[in-house]
Design an enzyme around this catalytic site. Sequence first.
Site, PDB file in Angstrom:
ATOM      1  N   GLY A 115       0.016  44.098  -0.984  1.00 48.81           N
ATOM      2  CA  GLY A 115       0.588  42.960  -1.703  1.00 48.81           C
ATOM      3  C   GLY A 115       1.179  43.355  -3.043  1.00 48.81           C
ATOM      4  O   GLY A 115       0.803  44.372  -3.637  1.00 48.81           O
ATOM      5  N   HIS A 116       2.069  42.530  -3.550  1.00 55.39           N
ATOM      6  CA  HIS A 116       2.840  42.820  -4.760  1.00 55.39           C
ATOM      7  C   HIS A 116       2.014  43.047  -6.013  1.00 55.39           C
ATOM      8  O   HIS A 116       2.338  43.907  -6.815  1.00 55.39           O
ATOM      9  CB  HIS A 116       3.845  41.686  -5.023  1.00 55.39           C
ATOM     10  CG  HIS A 116       4.954  41.694  -4.038  1.00 55.39           C
ATOM     11  ND1 HIS A 116       6.010  42.557  -4.126  1.00 55.39           N
ATOM     12  CD2 HIS A 116       5.159  40.961  -2.925  1.00 55.39           C
ATOM     13  CE1 HIS A 116       6.838  42.356  -3.120  1.00 55.39           C
ATOM     14  NE2 HIS A 116       6.338  41.391  -2.373  1.00 55.39           N
ATOM     15  N   ASP A 117       0.954  42.295  -6.217  1.00 58.21           N
ATOM     16  CA  ASP A 117       0.195  42.384  -7.465  1.00 58.21           C
ATOM     17  C   ASP A 117      -1.132  43.130  -7.298  1.00 58.21           C
ATOM     18  O   ASP A 117      -1.997  43.052  -8.152  1.00 58.21           O
ATOM     19  CB  ASP A 117      -0.080  40.981  -8.010  1.00 58.21           C
ATOM     20  CG  ASP A 117       1.205  40.230  -8.282  1.00 58.21           C
ATOM     21  OD1 ASP A 117       2.177  40.869  -8.707  1.00 58.21           O
ATOM     22  OD2 ASP A 117       1.238  39.002  -8.066  1.00 58.21           O
TER      23      ASP A 117
END
Length: 139
Positions: free
Chosen positions: A59-61
């Site tokens: 995931g991005h974060d």
Amino acid sequence: MTNIKTYDIARYLYKKRIPVLPRIFSRLTRVLYSCEIPYTADIHTSVKFAHKGLGVVIGHDTSIGKNTKILQNVTIGGRNGVRANPIIGENVLIGANSSILGKVIVGDNAQIGAHALVLSDVPANETFVGIPAKSTKKL
């Protein structure tokens, strides 16, 4: 150092606020290694991806600490469309085909067994297995 150099380059360009190029290198990572590792994820350079990260989706974060080893076909990210991604500590082993989903914290020196589905926090120095994953101390 990670064995996915395209991620390293994309992350460097992203931190330097250079537009467009990080996206190009991110796509290159997907094509070359069959994995999705966004340049916005904070992954320490000592993290190892088995089989060059084959099938890994992050995931991005997401944040991944040093000396962590991630095996093939692992998913680490948000769930139910919410961008609340896991925080992985240091010296963690994440087994093949496992998933760590949601706002989960995995403590230092923890181990996630193959095919495990982690939906809650994993304390430091513990091994979690199963669907949903639970500590081996309680099994």
